[in-house]
Design a protein around this motif. Sequence first.
Motif, short mmCIF file in Angstrom:
data_model
loop_
_atom_site.label_atom_id
_atom_site.label_comp_id
_atom_site.label_asym_id
_atom_site.label_seq_id
_atom_site.Cartn_x
_atom_site.Cartn_y
_atom_site.Cartn_z
N ARG A 181 0.84 -1.21 0.00
CA ARG A 181 0.00 0.00 0.00
C ARG A 181 0.87 1.25 0.00
NH1 ARG A 181 -5.23 1.51 2.04
NH2 ARG A 181 -5.23 3.66 2.75
N THR A 182 1.92 1.24 0.81
CA THR A 182 2.82 2.39 0.88
C THR A 182 3.50 2.60 -0.47
OG1 THR A 182 3.21 2.01 3.23
CG2 THR A 182 4.82 3.35 2.06
N ARG A 183 3.97 1.51 -1.08
CA ARG A 183 4.63 1.62 -2.38
C ARG A 183 3.68 2.17 -3.44
NH1 ARG A 183 4.94 -0.69 -7.07
NH2 ARG A 183 3.28 -2.16 -6.52
N ARG A 184 2.44 1.66 -3.42
CA ARG A 184 1.48 2.03 -4.45
C ARG A 184 0.99 3.47 -4.30
NH1 ARG A 184 -1.54 -1.86 -3.57
NH2 ARG A 184 -3.18 -0.84 -2.36
N HIS A 185 0.70 3.87 -3.05
CA HIS A 185 0.11 5.18 -2.83
C HIS A 185 1.14 6.29 -2.62
CE1 HIS A 185 -4.06 3.85 -2.67
NE2 HIS A 185 -3.68 2.83 -1.91
N HIS A 186 2.29 5.93 -2.08
CA HIS A 186 3.24 6.97 -1.68
C HIS A 186 4.63 6.80 -2.30
CE1 HIS A 186 0.16 8.14 1.14
NE2 HIS A 186 0.25 6.99 1.79
N GLY A 187 4.78 5.85 -3.25
CA GLY A 187 6.10 5.63 -3.84
C GLY A 187 6.72 6.89 -4.43
N PRO A 188 6.04 7.61 -5.32
CA PRO A 188 6.64 8.84 -5.88
C PRO A 188 6.96 9.87 -4.81
CG PRO A 188 4.77 8.14 -7.20
CD PRO A 188 4.75 7.29 -5.96
N LEU A 189 6.08 9.98 -3.81
CA LEU A 189 6.32 10.95 -2.75
C LEU A 189 7.56 10.58 -1.94
CD1 LEU A 189 5.50 13.32 -0.96
CD2 LEU A 189 3.94 11.77 0.23
#
Length: 619
Positions: A181-189
């Motif tokens: 979930r972290t990778r998918r939602h916040h990877g670019p950030l």
Amino acid sequence: MSAYVGLDMVMLEIRPGSASDREWIYRLRHEVYAHELGQHPPNQAERLSDALDDGNVYIVAAHGDRPVGFISVTPPWTGRYSIDKYLSRAGHPVLDREDLFEIRILTVDPRWRGSAAAPLLMYAALRWVAAHGGRVVAALGRTEILGMYLAAGLTGTGTRVHAGAVTFEVLSGQVSELAERTRRHHGPLLRALEPRVRWSLEMPFLPGPPACQHGGASIGAVGRRFGSLPARDDVVPADVLDAWYPPAPAVVELLGGDQGWLVRTSPPAYPEGLIEEIAERRDLPPDSVATGAGSSDLIFRAFCGWLDASSRVLLPDPVYGEYAHVVEQVIGCRADRFPLRRADGWRPDLDRLRDALRERYDLVVIVNPNNPTGVHTDAGDLLRVIADAPGGTRFWIDEAYVEYADSGQSPSPSQSPSQSPPPSQSPSSPQSQSQSSQSQSSPSSSPSLERYAAASGNTVVCKSLSKMYALSGLRAAYLAGPAELAAESRRWGPPWGLSLPAQIAAVHALRDPDYYAECWGRTRALRSGLAERLAGLGADLRVHESAANFALLTLPRSGPTAAGLVAACRRDGVFLRDLSPLSPAFEGRTVRITVRDPDANDRVVTTVATALDRLRATP
């Protein structure tokens, strides 16, 4: 997390909490949880600690030299959790696990609330848990900020507890799901944040690609595009279980012949010749054999064909990480863990295994000798477990390193051994006094189960030719099992799946059993000498001599971490394997060290000794 970015443009450091941080942490806890929230009554000392602090791991956010927030992780090896003060975990199955990590006391200085400190600390706790083999986390989330925890991916259990004036909800989450979930939602950030965060934890800020993490970082010495091949001679690759000896002389001669022809010529579309050679050498029916480009090829092929999201699999814990990756991340089915314990010398309790198998499993994985614990279980004992299992249970037995645990005697004359000479250098080392898994069973009573598997209806044995026969760079393996299962594996494999050099090398390696028997015997002697010398580096170290080609070195809880030792040795060109990500059973303290040649083993011991002295001297 994105709501917090931009509110503070200053750089924050995320680092392990030090002994000097503890006083600040205890005073901030008192200020927040006694004065501000009323969870605890104020005390005259103006500091708040608890009985878990001896085992808690603190992670601190700091601006310059000044701490601004912290979070705590209670790992399973402490034996207790703060949740235990409020409820019985036995009544809450999601919490009643031996491998549970508790994330607790997320606290930020009032002047830094609304900054990126809180979400970075939560992210750091997740990265720490994942780096130590964690699979499930629990947390007590204050109800007034419950949304922050839910947004991070934690799931409410509906159970609420009260502490003074504060109400908490019990939250839980699967580490793999939280990471995805972290990778998918916040990877670019996170990638944008990385240059603005001074990340001082032992694991990297960003995780690697969503795949199983293996050893073998030492291959990086030749460069990502292999532009520095001579650099391979400057490192000791004790982080991957490749053989230290060369392939059989005939293999080396053939591969060094007409290399242009080997490279440009297509292999047989299906390796019937290699299958015939394996069948003859192993006394197996040819239709019970399937080959692959290494064990992983066979694992992916079989598991993806046999299992689906509704399947149930039993895995030892710890075990070779590819199994959990394929079962849980690729196929997405349920994997239960059968725990192996350090206190038992990592030996499987076979009576407990029989009890576990009373529940119906579609597939049971057994690695023998087990990687990474190195324990070998007698084949007869395993057969009794298999015989007692409920009908319909399928067994996958991985014997990648079984010959290291065998007697080392040459095969019978009927196997037509070649007359090629064994390696000329013979190690001489005294018997190791460290813990040895060889004493668990008589080597001569522990043959491979491949013949049994071929005649069975429910068992497959997977054998690597890459490791035992020094062919890791070529990738070759086979499985033996019921004819219909072997046929499935062959059908699911692509044509030309095994290269021409790999097929030629494997055939001629199998024709020289005397050479390899000598190599395996020398490996056992080198292993004993390495284990004994490692044990001599300190009374506070624990060395486990495996039945395979490695030793385990476990550090004391009060000393350096496994990750710290691995990093320190790597700076001197010696690569070891930190086992922490494989299982919480290793407690972040155990490294695996592969047996190399005598000179390389000398360098390993010297480098480990120097690194430990340096780390122990660091405050």
